[in-house]
Design a protein around this motif. Structure first.
Motif, PDB file in Angstrom:
ATOM      1  N   SER A 245       0.877  -1.235  -0.183  1.00 48.34           N
ATOM      2  CA  SER A 245       0.056  -0.040   0.027  1.00 48.34           C
ATOM      3  C   SER A 245       1.093   1.496  -0.264  1.00 48.34           C
ATOM      4  N   LYS A 246       2.230   1.022  -0.109  1.00 45.78           N
ATOM      5  CA  LYS A 246       3.195   2.354   0.280  1.00 45.78           C
ATOM      6  C   LYS A 246       3.893   2.443  -1.199  1.00 45.78           C
ATOM      7  N   PRO A 256       7.679  -4.584  -6.788  1.00 44.76           N
ATOM      8  CA  PRO A 256       6.786  -5.174  -7.794  1.00 44.76           C
ATOM      9  C   PRO A 256       7.069  -6.150  -8.471  1.00 44.76           C
ATOM     10  N   LEU A 257       8.371  -6.463  -8.787  1.00 46.36           N
ATOM     11  CA  LEU A 257       8.929  -7.775  -9.289  1.00 46.36           C
ATOM     12  C   LEU A 257       8.638  -8.998  -8.341  1.00 46.36           C
ATOM     13  N   ILE A 294       3.215 -10.346   4.669  1.00 46.48           N
ATOM     14  CA  ILE A 294       4.389  -9.204   5.188  1.00 46.48           C
ATOM     15  C   ILE A 294       4.250  -8.120   4.146  1.00 46.48           C
ATOM     16  N   LEU A 295       4.076  -8.540   2.906  1.00 43.68           N
ATOM     17  CA  LEU A 295       4.251  -7.217   2.042  1.00 43.68           C
ATOM     18  C   LEU A 295       2.861  -6.572   1.821  1.00 43.68           C
ATOM     19  N   GLY A 296       1.700  -6.980   2.635  1.00 38.77           N
ATOM     20  CA  GLY A 296       0.596  -6.382   2.835  1.00 38.77           C
ATOM     21  C   GLY A 296      -0.407  -6.737   1.483  1.00 38.77           C
ATOM     22  N   ALA A 297      -0.096  -7.666   0.693  1.00 38.45           N
ATOM     23  CA  ALA A 297      -0.680  -8.115  -0.259  1.00 38.45           C
ATOM     24  C   ALA A 297      -1.492  -9.258  -0.383  1.00 38.45           C
ATOM     25  N   ASN A 298      -1.847  -9.856   0.806  1.00 39.11           N
ATOM     26  CA  ASN A 298      -2.400 -11.219   0.896  1.00 39.11           C
ATOM     27  C   ASN A 298      -3.997 -11.119   0.395  1.00 39.11           C
ATOM     28  N   LYS A 299      -4.363  -9.944   0.272  1.00 41.21           N
ATOM     29  CA  LYS A 299      -5.827  -9.527  -0.175  1.00 41.21           C
ATOM     30  C   LYS A 299      -6.121  -9.833  -1.511  1.00 41.21           C
TER      31      LYS A 299
END
Length: 365
Positions: A245-246, A256-257, A294-299
């Motif tokens: 989100s940052k 991103p990669l 951890i990256l906040g992308a589990n959604k």
């Protein structure tokens, strides 16, 4: 660790056993399975005797996730784990280059049969991580552990390139042991055991052209190695929480990669694979799913698909197998429990992704 998961599963077993047809998380059977494995391991685990401490970690921490820690003899576990630490006899011995952590089992503490004295100290970074994780899980105050010997001798395991050997002589070096060192320092709340800047450089050198991380620089991207890299950086305070989100935040890794690579690890069957062109495997629901958390992308995970895959790996005997239809084993059962905790299964304790234990164990309550 992640690279060695086949050590806990016998792919030659002629009868892999049926999976549960249930489409829900069978907590009661998992509790019975974990308690049984803690009290009496099947004979198939004889070859893993040297890793007894690691097997105990899977069983005890698994019971904690399931809400069954009351089934553990905490005092007995504490006394057993503490008895496995290697101690220097004096300050001079602490400078001899050996590692004074925890042995994986009693067998590596045996004296040699030729009366030439004890065998060389065989304490191991992974066993030390598991020992501290167990002690935190059962509520032991780690300030009573001989942390000075652990941390001072652990620095001698760090190599000039920033990697770590797991023992003091004749061992491989890769990201698994960088992670163990970082987790040990974090649990002991003391970073004197490693040079964080050197470790950071080693980790960054392991990020591949495709965004994932290999166990060593230049090696193929791997789900377990990627977890070790990202969890280590997070524990060391070198990456922020919720990087997804940052978008405007600069970061030492190519986020991103990395996101692209991790998201591609979820297959059409809903499970996660560890490497390109490999089948889905229960444990990578944690190794890769944990990275996304951890990256906040589990959604971005297909949660229904992952649920459906994990149900096919759930055994009617309790526990989880490596793949659909496989017999359950401690390793894949534990990471199956972790995966369902990540998926916020009702009744399961939340876990600290970076340390691989419950949040309540980290906080001490």
């Amino acid at each position: 660790m992640a690279e060695d998961d086949d050590a806990y599963w016998d792919p030659t077993d002629p009868d892999p056993g049926p999976t549960s047809a249930l489409d829900f998380f069978d907590r009661d059977r998992h509790l019975c399975y974990s308690q049984m494995m803690l009290e009496l391991l099947p004979s198939a685990y004889q070859g893993q005797e040297i890793n007894r401490l690691t097997l105990a970690y899977f069983a005890i921490s698994g019971l904690d996730i399931l809400g069954g820690l009351d089934r553990v003899d905490k005092a007995g576990v504490i006394n057993w784990v503490l008895s496995l630490q290697a101690h220097p006899r004096n300050e001079a011995e602490l400078e001899n280059g050996q590692f004074y952590g925890f042995h994986g089992s009693r067998s590596s503490q045996f004296e040699s049969s030729d009366n030439e004295g004890p065998i060389p100290n065989g304490s191991h970074l992974a066993s030390t991580y598991c020992a501290l994780a167990i002690l935190k899980t059962v509520g032991y105050d780690l300030s009573f552990v001989d942390s000075a010997s652990i941390l001072k001798s652990m620095r001698s395991l760090q190599q000039p390139d920033g990697s770590f050997m797991p023992i003091h002589i004749g061992a491989e070096t890769d990201l698994r042991f960088v992670y163990c060192a970082a987790a040990i320092c974090s649990m002991l709340e003391n970073w004197n055991g490693m040079d964080r800047e050197k470790a950071k450089e080693y980790i960054l050198n392991c990020q591949s052209y495709d965004g994932g991380f290999g166990l060593t620089p230049g090696s193929e991207s791997h789900g377990g190695a990627t977890y070790c890299a990202i969890a280590s950086l997070r524990l060391m305070g070198l990456i922020e929480d919720d990087l997804f989100s940052k978008t405007g935040t600069s970061c030492c890794i190519n986020v991103p990669l990395l996101l692209d690579w991790t998201l591609q690890r979820q297959g059409a069957d809903g499970g996660f694979q560890g490497r390109l062109n490999k089948p889905s495997d229960t444990c990578y629901a944690f190794w890769v799913g944990g990275v996304l958390k951890i990256l906040g992308a589990n959604k971005l995970i297909d949660k229904k698909g992952l649920h459906d895959f994990l149900y096919t790996c759930q055994s009617q005997y309790g526990g989880f197998g490596k793949v659909p239809g496989a017999l359950p084993d401690l390793y894949h059962s534990y990471y199956g429990f972790c995966a369902f905790s990540l998926l916020e299964e009702p009744g399961l304790a939340s876990i600290c992704i970076e340390l691989g234990i419950t949040d309540s164990a980290v906080c001490g309550f």
